[in-house]
Each structure stands twice: as C-alpha cells, then as structure tokens.
Design an enzyme around this catalytic site. Structure first.
Site, mmCIF file in Angstrom:
data_model
loop_
_atom_site.group_PDB
_atom_site.id
_atom_site.type_symbol
_atom_site.label_atom_id
_atom_site.label_comp_id
_atom_site.label_asym_id
_atom_site.label_seq_id
_atom_site.Cartn_x
_atom_site.Cartn_y
_atom_site.Cartn_z
ATOM 1 N N GLY A 539 15.306 1.832 -1.931
ATOM 2 C CA GLY A 539 13.774 1.504 -1.822
ATOM 3 C C GLY A 539 13.023 1.209 -3.049
ATOM 4 N NE ARG A 540 10.649 -3.840 -4.588
ATOM 5 C CZ ARG A 540 10.651 -5.200 -5.078
ATOM 6 N NH1 ARG A 540 11.720 -5.908 -5.022
ATOM 7 N NH2 ARG A 540 9.776 -5.632 -6.129
ATOM 8 N N GLY A 541 8.658 0.757 -4.288
ATOM 9 C CA GLY A 541 7.152 0.943 -4.065
ATOM 10 C C GLY A 541 6.386 0.696 -5.099
ATOM 11 N N GLY A 542 5.345 1.157 -4.927
ATOM 12 C CA GLY A 542 4.391 0.470 -5.842
ATOM 13 C C GLY A 542 4.756 1.116 -7.404
ATOM 14 C CG PHE A 543 3.776 4.690 -8.088
ATOM 15 C CD1 PHE A 543 2.667 4.499 -8.935
ATOM 16 C CD2 PHE A 543 3.623 4.943 -6.754
ATOM 17 C CE1 PHE A 543 1.307 4.820 -8.638
ATOM 18 C CE2 PHE A 543 2.439 5.300 -6.258
ATOM 19 C CZ PHE A 543 1.130 5.238 -7.193
ATOM 20 N N GLY A 544 7.798 1.970 -8.606
ATOM 21 C CA GLY A 544 9.121 1.697 -8.977
ATOM 22 C C GLY A 544 10.037 1.700 -8.054
ATOM 23 C CB VAL A 546 13.726 4.811 -4.531
ATOM 24 C CG1 VAL A 546 14.273 6.096 -4.357
ATOM 25 C CG2 VAL A 546 12.314 4.929 -4.630
ATOM 26 C CE LYS A 560 8.959 5.526 -6.732
ATOM 27 N NZ LYS A 560 8.317 5.944 -5.674
ATOM 28 C CG ASP A 657 1.022 3.767 -1.418
ATOM 29 O OD1 ASP A 657 0.560 3.156 -0.403
ATOM 30 O OD2 ASP A 657 1.977 3.246 -2.126
#
Ligand SMILES: *[C@@H]1O[C@H](CO)[C@@H](O)[C@H](O)[C@H]1NC(C)=O
Ligand SMILES: *[C@@H]1O[C@H](CO)[C@@H](O)[C@H](O)[C@H]1NC(C)=O
Ligand SMILES: *[C@@H]1O[C@H](CO)[C@@H](O)[C@H](O)[C@H]1NC(C)=O
Ligand SMILES: *[C@@H]1O[C@H](CO)[C@@H](O)[C@H](O)[C@H]1NC(C)=O
Ligand SMILES: *[C@@H]1O[C@H](CO)[C@@H](O)[C@H](O)[C@H]1NC(C)=O
Ligand SMILES: *[C@@H]1O[C@H](CO)[C@@H](O)[C@H](O)[C@H]1NC(C)=O
Ligand SMILES: *[C@@H]1O[C@H](CO)[C@@H](O)[C@H](O)[C@H]1NC(C)=O
Length: 847
Positions: A539-544, A546, A560, A657
């Site tokens: 996965g990936r999100g606003g902070f980096g 995974v 993460k 978030d």
C-alpha cells in the site's frame, strides 16, 4: 437430533404431569411470569441468554427462613452475587410472586397471603384485555410492559445497592427528585443500611455518598464531558455517559460489547466500588474503590484544608490551601485536622482595599463543596473573576469551559464560594480530566511573597496567564517524567499527567508502561523487503509506502517507509514514535518498533491480513461479507478508537487522514485505525492550528481544513462522518455511482434524510440483516458529523455515547443542516480528479 427432541418431549410431558399434581397454578419457566402464574422458592426465572436469574434467596445461612426476592448473576459460579432485592425490609418464609390481573403490578406475598412488597411507581391504567407477562431481560432488568410496548415498571428504575450496565442515576432539575442506591445493612442483611449514593440534589453537578444524612465522600464537580471511559484489561471499556437536559440530568453506565460482568456496588461499610468478573480467578476483581483513602473522605482535612493525593507514593496527606496555615499547628502535626486552616494574613477591610487583594491559583483540584453556580451561566473567565472580586463575601471562584455534551456549542461554568471551603482535594493525574483550577482570594501581602499571585488590578489577566502556565508546566512535568520514565517505580508512573485511562492505569498486571520499544536494524528490513521491492509493497499513503516483511523471528509485520519530506531529526523522530507506540487501544493498529538510519525513517506495525476496509466495502463481490451487525461493529470500533486518540490518550492526537483505507480489519472483522499520529511524527502537532500543509484525502477533508488549513478534532469528526456514510451505503465518497443526480454522497444522504427516505441509502447487499432503527441513527449521526460548521459537529465523546445508548438517544439529536459547501468543492473536484486515486493528496497552501 432425534434423541434430544425425544428428551425434550419427555421433559415437557414430565412438567405437565408435575404441574397437574401441584395444587398451585402452573409455575412459569423460562424468562417470563404471566398473569395467573406464581413464582416460588426453588424455581427462578432465567433470562433469555442466561446472564441473570430472578428468584428467592436467603443471604444469611444461619437464618434460611428469611427469604428475599432478588436478581443475581446466573452465569457466574460460586456464591450468588445479588444485584437487586425487592423486599429488602420484609423477609418471609415461603413467599410467592404473582402478577396482578391487569399485569400492571408485581405482588410478593407470604404463605398467609399477606402482601410484603409490590412494584409501585409504575404507570397506571394498563389495558387489561391483553396483559403481557413480566420479563427478566438478559441485562438483569425485570420489566412490565403495557400492550403498546411502553414500560410500565422496571427494576432498573429502582436499584438497590448495585448499578449493573444500563442502570442510571438521575435527578430532576425542577423538583430535585432523583434516585439513590442504598447499601445493605450488613453482608447478610439486605435491609437499607446507612450509606447511600446519588446525584447531589442541591446542584446536580456532583455525586455524593452519604452516611445517613451526612456527606461521606464526593466526586469532583462535573466538567461537562458527555462520556468518560475506563480502559480495563482485556480490551474492556467502561463508559459513563451523562445526558443533561432542561428537565433532568442522567448518569448511565455501560460497558463495551463482550465485556466480562461489571458492576458498581455501595458496600455496607460505605465503600463505592467498581468490580469486574475475572473468569480465570473465578472472583470479582475490585478495579476502583471510593473513598480511596481516609484523607479523601468528606471534609477530612477541615475548613480551608485539602487532601493531597499527589503526596504519593507517601500516603495522601492533609495540607492547607495556598495562603492558609493550620489553625492549631500542634494538633495538625499530630494528625488532628478537624480545626482546619486559617488565613496567614487577614484580608483588608472589604470595599476600600480593592487594590490590596489578589487571587492565587491552585490547579488540578477537586474544588470545595458548597459552591454557588453563578446565575446567568455562560460567563467568560474575566466576568467570572470580576463577579468574585466585586463581592466582599466571595472567597474563591473556579471557571471552566465545559466540554460540550451535544452539538449545542460551548458552555462555560462559573462557580463561586461564600462560606468555608471544605472537602477540596489535589487530584492525581488519573483524574486530570475532572480537575479544576481554584482561584483563592488573598491579600496582596501574601501576593508579594506568593508564587502565583497578582494584583487585583491584573486579575483579568490572571486566568489566562495561569491557564498558559498550567499547560506549560503540565507539559514540562510530563515531558521530564517521560524522559526518565524507565527509572521510576510503578506507583510513581501513575502520576504522569495526562496518562489518564490508558490500560496501564488499571490493569496492574499489564506492563505496557515498561513497553520495550525495539529499534530495528535497517539492514534487516532491507533484507526482509528485498530492498523495498515492489513485490513486497502492500500500500501507499500520504506519508509513504507500506511493505510486508517477515522478520527473522518469523513475525509478519507491515513496514511504513516515510517519505523524505519530514525535516525531523532522528532523535526527535524516535521520541515521537515511542510516544505513538504508547497509544494502545484495541481499535488502533499497534506500532511495534521503528528504525532510523541516515535519511531513512521506518515504522514497524502489526500486520493485519484482512487489509483495508475499502478493499471489502467497495468490492461488489466481497461486500456482502459485511452484514449490518459487522458494519455497526466497525462504526462503533472506529468511533472508540478516535475517541481514545482525541480525548483519552495522553497526547490528544488528531488523525487528519481518516478514511476507509486507513481502517484495517482483523480476522474477526474488527476495525483498527492505521496511520494515526503521523502529524506528530512529522512534528506538526498544534491542537487547533493553521497549517501550511494540508494533508488528507479528497472527500474526507473537512471544508475549513481544505479551505483555510484550520484543523481540530472536529476535522476528524468530519472524516468520521464521511466514513460512516460510506459504510452504511457502500458508496465511495469519491464515486459518482449510486448517488443519482446528486453532486456527492453527502448531499444525496441529506436529501434522502430530509425527505424521510433515509432507508434508501442503505446498502442493498446487507438487506435482511439490517436493524432499521440502528441504521437510521447512524445516518443521523453521520449527517451531524459532516456539518459545514465545525462547532455544530458533535465531539467523538458524544458520538460514542449516542452509539452506545442506541436509538433511545436519537430523540435529543439536532436536525442536520443542509450541506452548503459542496457546490464549491464540486469545482475543485475536477482539479483533484487526477490525484484522488493515489489515495492521498498534499496541497501546499500559499498562505
Ligand atoms: C383475577 O382474575 C381471577 C380469574 O379471572 C379472579 O379469580 C381473581 O379474583 C382476580 N383477582 C383480582 C385481584 O381481581
Ligand atoms: C401506552 O399505554 C400506556 C398505559 O397503558 C399509556 O400511558 C401510554 O400513553 C400509551 N402509549 C402510547 C404511545 O400509546
Ligand atoms: C386494549 O387492547 C385491545 C387489544 O390490543 C384493543 O382491541 C382494545 O381497543 C384496547 N382497549 C383500550 C381501552 O385501549
Ligand atoms: C457513619 O455514621 C455513623 C453515625 O453517625 C457513625 O457511627 C459511623 O462511624 C459512620 N461511618 C463511617 C464509615 O464514617
Ligand atoms: C485474573 O486473575 C488471574 C489470576 O489471579 C490473573 O493472572 C489475571 O491477570 C486476571 N485477569 C484479569 C483480566 O485481570
Ligand atoms: C455576594 O455573594 C453572596 C453569596 O454568594 C450573595 O448572597 C450576594 O447576593 C452577593 N452580593 C452581590 C452584591 O452580588
Ligand atoms: C457561550 O458563549 C460562547 C462565547 O460567547 C458562545 O460561543 C456559546 O455559544 C455560548 N453558549 C451558550 C449555550 O449560549
């Protein structure tokens, strides 16, 4: 199958035979007592579910003929734990219980037909043509209903010495009527003893234990929170919810689903205790007990004295309020506090000495009793100070900005004292949420030597300054304590301000306070993720991004890898990570460790195989897995997790978030919030502030946050509302399918709601499993959470309280307003379309 059916038939046949042989009308079995049936000794009713039983018992084995009608836990072994008694003062031999012909009254009579007890205080005039039986419900409530379903009488309205979950104390503001629990006389005698517990009829802002008519112990004054929480071991949460209406104030206690039996009891020796059943030890564990020390009993330290709980680990001790000294020093030091304290310096004559007086602030107090709530309510801190300064008989005041218990906006409270100040207490950090700052009137002579005093001319500034000082010092103390945490003993650790309510506080055996926080070597992670190869990315999100990794120990974890735009140093990063790791709650993903080397910053989390809620909720093939009870469980779980972050954790964390992909599901489909504390990690943790960097996900961002960069706990409430509407409808906020011609899911939901068709919003794939009432309540809450005006959104404490109390609470909810903001957002939507599927976006505001 066949065998058991045959066995049942035999039992039925036997029962019929036995009943025919008996002279009495046939006794009931199961959980009900119908008109014409009689309940007598040896054949208790058992609630459907088996938790409670109603029947006759004799508490004193030496006098078995003294029988009482009571309700006890049926599900726990060992000696009976009785939670309710009917004929407390009138024991009998061979009593029977029957229901009156119109089913409006339960009557307990002895062998000679004398009435010993009857259920009074119910609603009269029940329709007798179709009487309903009395039912023992599985929460321990014995209920009489009229044919139209209204409760005519229930044992929960008449508690004896115990509160079980669902029971309440209440007080009518107008008539000052209310209910109290009254202790047993002795462990073998349920007759009313001398101790009672309930809301204080003189002001309804506190609860008291009385010994006869004299106060024996007092709670802190209510600070306005709608729900307070205790986190017990094993993921159990005890909620105390307060509903304050024009008419009455109600305090109700509930526990989280699946919790062990939990109760409050007022013992015959006057101790008010919170107990929970420990199945392993097969015994009741006392979690809390009040008064906890001699020092904290009512008025123990005399007038102008207070009990200092912070003296721990030394025993709590009496002290004099600032500016006061023992009235009789010799007696005081010998442990006689009855004469209390007196002023060190007399106040100047009132009226002409205005410039000669000041106020000294004492923070973290349970304020004294016998206060007056200033009329006119809702005063500012300045007005409150001025009203005390301007009245010669005012000795002290306390001002509080109450946490709003509903969407009705902030309420401010001003208390003043005219007489002696009695029963004050310096509270431990455990009760920080219930503490007030007490401002004591002192002569300026004291002010010149005093630490925190000021001239009366400056009095307006005092509260503000003191507030800032207090915050700073709490933070500082906490920070220092935190630093050398490891060296402290367990009892000292409980003093860390703000560490309220974490599981470490109550579960003594739970050593999360000594949390080992491993630093994991970068090389190991690089090896376990194939140097952060795409095949391991989950996965990936606003902070980096995974990654999934299997450590050498065999443990599977999620790693993460933070993006590089955090300018925080490695040491700060690690400190923050340790803080975040201390946030432990069953509805939060656990942070297991961290790793920093050079510019690389990694966070290691527990791995949850069911992944994000979005992968199931928005998948046509899989979403039917989520039936209504599961969805409601997810909604409640996320609400509790968020409440913990906002209110009950030591940090006040705003998630910023929250969205479906940040809610992970465990094997039992229980939700765990991921990615919390990121704002902290990125060193951007003002509580209610403007920020240059708007982090969040399209559709979930509150309007004030995306437009002005202003965030607060209320921006998380907005995201929660959006998530809730998604869960109920199965429609993605960023999708245009399934919302007819409306610009967004929110507008669509609001229109259906306002036309009374909210049930059309419900996801058809959970048809048949849905409780209409619960679902409509959820939609109502969701629409309140997405109000444009942040002050109209409820706090998470209210949301949890509403969800815990079910549809009973829907009556008092405000009507949601039409969403206005979405037209403007609609324009932005096209600009943002490109980014929305990357799950998160970062808008750099040109402020
Ligand atoms: C209740 O009904 C029964 C049978 O109909 C009758 O014998 C009895 O007297 C009634 N009791 C009362 C208190 O009305
Ligand atoms: C239900 O019946 C009770 C008495 O039997 C009556 O007081 C109450 O008003 C009724 N409620 C409704 C909603 O009809
Ligand atoms: C009592 O209940 C019966 C059946 O529920 C109903 O037919 C009758 O009209 C009711 N009587 C009154 C006075 O409400
Ligand atoms: C309660 O009050 C009675 C009578 O005033 C007194 O004898 C007793 O000691 C009190 N109990 C406690 C625990 O204070
Ligand atoms: C229950 O009691 C056992 C044995 O005394 C103890 O080890 C365990 O920690 C207790 N469990 C809880 C949840 O308190
Ligand atoms: C001063 O305070 C006392 C007690 O609170 C109150 O009875 C009195 O009315 C007040 N006086 C004025 C002038 O407000
Ligand atoms: C109390 O005053 C504050 C500030 O003036 C205001 O925002 C709030 O709405 C008021 N609350 C009530 C219940 O009037």
């Amino acid at each position: 199958m066949d065998m058991s059916r045959r066995a049942k038939c035999t039992i039925v046949a036997l029962t019929i035979v036995v009943c025919l042989l008996l002279p009495h009308p046939c006794a009931s079995d199961g959980d009900q007592l119908a008109v014409g049936e009689k309940l007598s000794a040896g054949q208790p009713l058992v609630s459907d579910g088996g938790a409670f039983a109603l029947g006759f018992f004799s508490p004193d084995s030496a006098r078995p003929a003294r029988q009482y009608l009571g309700i006890w836990y049926n599900s726990i072994p060992g000696p009976r734990t009785v939670v309710w008694v009917a004929n407390r003062e009138a024991p009998a031999t061979d009593p029977t219980l029957a229901l009156s012909n119109d089913s409006s009254t339960l009557v307990l009579s002895d062998a000679d037909g004398r009435v010993l007890w009857a259920s009074t205080g119910g609603i009269a005039g029940v329709n007798s043509s179709s009487p309903l039986p009395a039912v023992l419900e599985n929460d321990g409530n014995l209920v009489l209903r009229s044919p139209n379903g209204t409760v005519v009488w229930q044992s929960f309205d008449h508690p004896t010495d115990t509160f079980v979950p669902g029971m309440k104390t209440w007080l009518n503001h107008r008539t000052h009527e209310g209910n109290r629990i009254v202790s047993w006389k002795s462990p073998g005698d349920p007759a009313p003893g001398s101790f009672s517990y309930g809301l204080d009829p003189s002001n309804s802002q506190q609860q008291l234990i009385w010994n006869g008519t004299r106060p024996y112990w007092r709670t802190p004054v209510w600070t306005g929170s709608a729900v307070t929480t205790y986190y017990l071991g094993a993921g159990t949460v005890v909620y105390t919810t307060v509903v304050d209406t024009e008419e009455e104030i109600t305090v109700r206690f509930t526990v989280s689903e699946g919790a062990a039996p939990t109760r409050y009891v007022l013992t015959s020796s006057g101790s008010f205790q919170l107990l929970s059943w420990n199945g392993t030890a097969s015994a009741w564990a006392t979690l809390q007990s009040w008064p906890s020390t001699d020092c904290s009993t009512y008025g123990h330290c005399g007038a102008y004295g207070y009990c200092d709980i912070l003296a721990a680990p030394a025993p709590a001790a009496c002290r004099c309020l600032d500016g006061f000294e023992p009235a009789n020093a010799a007696e005081w030091s010998a442990g006689g506090f009855g004469q209390g304290c007196r002023r060190k310096d007399q106040l100047p004559p009132c009226g002409d000495g205005g410039e000669e007086e000041g106020f000294v602030a004492m923070a973290g107090m349970k304020v004294p009793d016998r206060f007056l709530v200033e009329e006119g309510g809702n005063r500012s801190a300045e007005e409150c100070a001025a009203s005390c300064a301007g009245n010669c008989s005012c000795a002290a005041y306390a001002y509080a900005n109450l946490q709003s218990s509903s969407a009705k906006g902030e309420v401010r409270r001003c208390l003043v004292w005219a007489g002696d100040l009695v029963d004050a207490m310096m509270l431990g950090a455990q009760w920080a949420a219930t503490a007030d700052t007490l401002y004591l009137r002192v002569p300026l002579a004291a002010a010149s030597t005093g630490r925190k005093t000021s001239k009366i001319a400056l009095k307006v500034a005092v509260p503000v300054l003191a507030g800032i000082l207090l915050l700073t010092s709490i933070f500082f103390v906490w920070f220092c304590r935190f630093r050398d945490n490891k060296r402290k003993t367990e009892s000292q650790k409980k003093l860390i301000p703000g560490s309220t309510n974490t599981s470490t506080e109550i579960g003594k055996g739970d050593h999360t306070g000594d949390l080992e926080f491993p630093s994991i070597r970068l090389a190991d992670i690089v090896a376990a993720t194939g140097n952060f190869s795409k095949t391991f990315m989950i996965g990936r999100g606003g902070f980096g991004k995974v990654y999934k990794a299997t450590l050498d120990s065999g443990q599977v974890v999620a790693v993460k890898r933070l993006s590089k735009d955090s300018d925080q140093g490695a040491e700060e990063f690690k400190n923050e990570a340790i803080l975040i790791a201390k946030l432990q709650h069953r509805n939060l993903v656990r942070l297991l460790g961290c790793c920093t080397e050079g510019a690389e910053k990694l966070l290691i989390y527990e791995y949850l195989p069911n992944k994000g809620l979005d992968t199931i909720l928005f998948d046509n093939a899989r979403r039917s897995v989520l039936d209504w009870p599961t969805r409601l469980g997810i909604i409640k779980g996320v609400a509790r997790g968020l409440l913990y972050l906002h209110q009950d954790s030591r940090l006040t964390v705003i998630h910023r978030d929250l969205k479906a992909s940040n809610v992970l599901l465990d094997a039992e489909m229980r939700p765990k919030i991921a990615d919390f504390g990121m704002a902290k990690i990125f060193c951007d943790d003002q509580v209610n502030a403007n920020t240059r960097r708007v982090v969040g996900t399209y559709g979930y961002i509150a309007p004030e946050y995306s437009a002005e960069g202003v965030f607060s706990v209320k921006s998380d409430v907005y995201s929660f509302g959006v998530l809730l509407l998604e869960i109920v409808s199965g429609v993605r906020i960023s999708s245009s399918d399934g919302i007819m011609d409306f610009p967004s899911l929110i507008v669509y939901a609001w229109h259906l709601w306002s036309e009374g068709k909210a049930d059309e919003l419900l996801d058809p794939s959970m048809a048949g499993t849905c409780s209409q009432d619960e679902a409509l309540l959820c939609i109502h809450v969701g629409l309140l959470c997405v109000e444009d005006d942040p002050s109209r959104r409820p706090l998470m404490s209210s949301v949890v309280s509403i969800l815990e109390n079910g549809s009973a609470s829907s009556l008092s909810l405000p009507t949601p307003n039409q969403p206005a903001y979405l037209e403007t957002m609609e324009e932005k939507k096209s600009d943002l379309d490109n980014t929305r599927n990357t799950m998160a976006l970062t808008v750099l505001q040109g402020r």
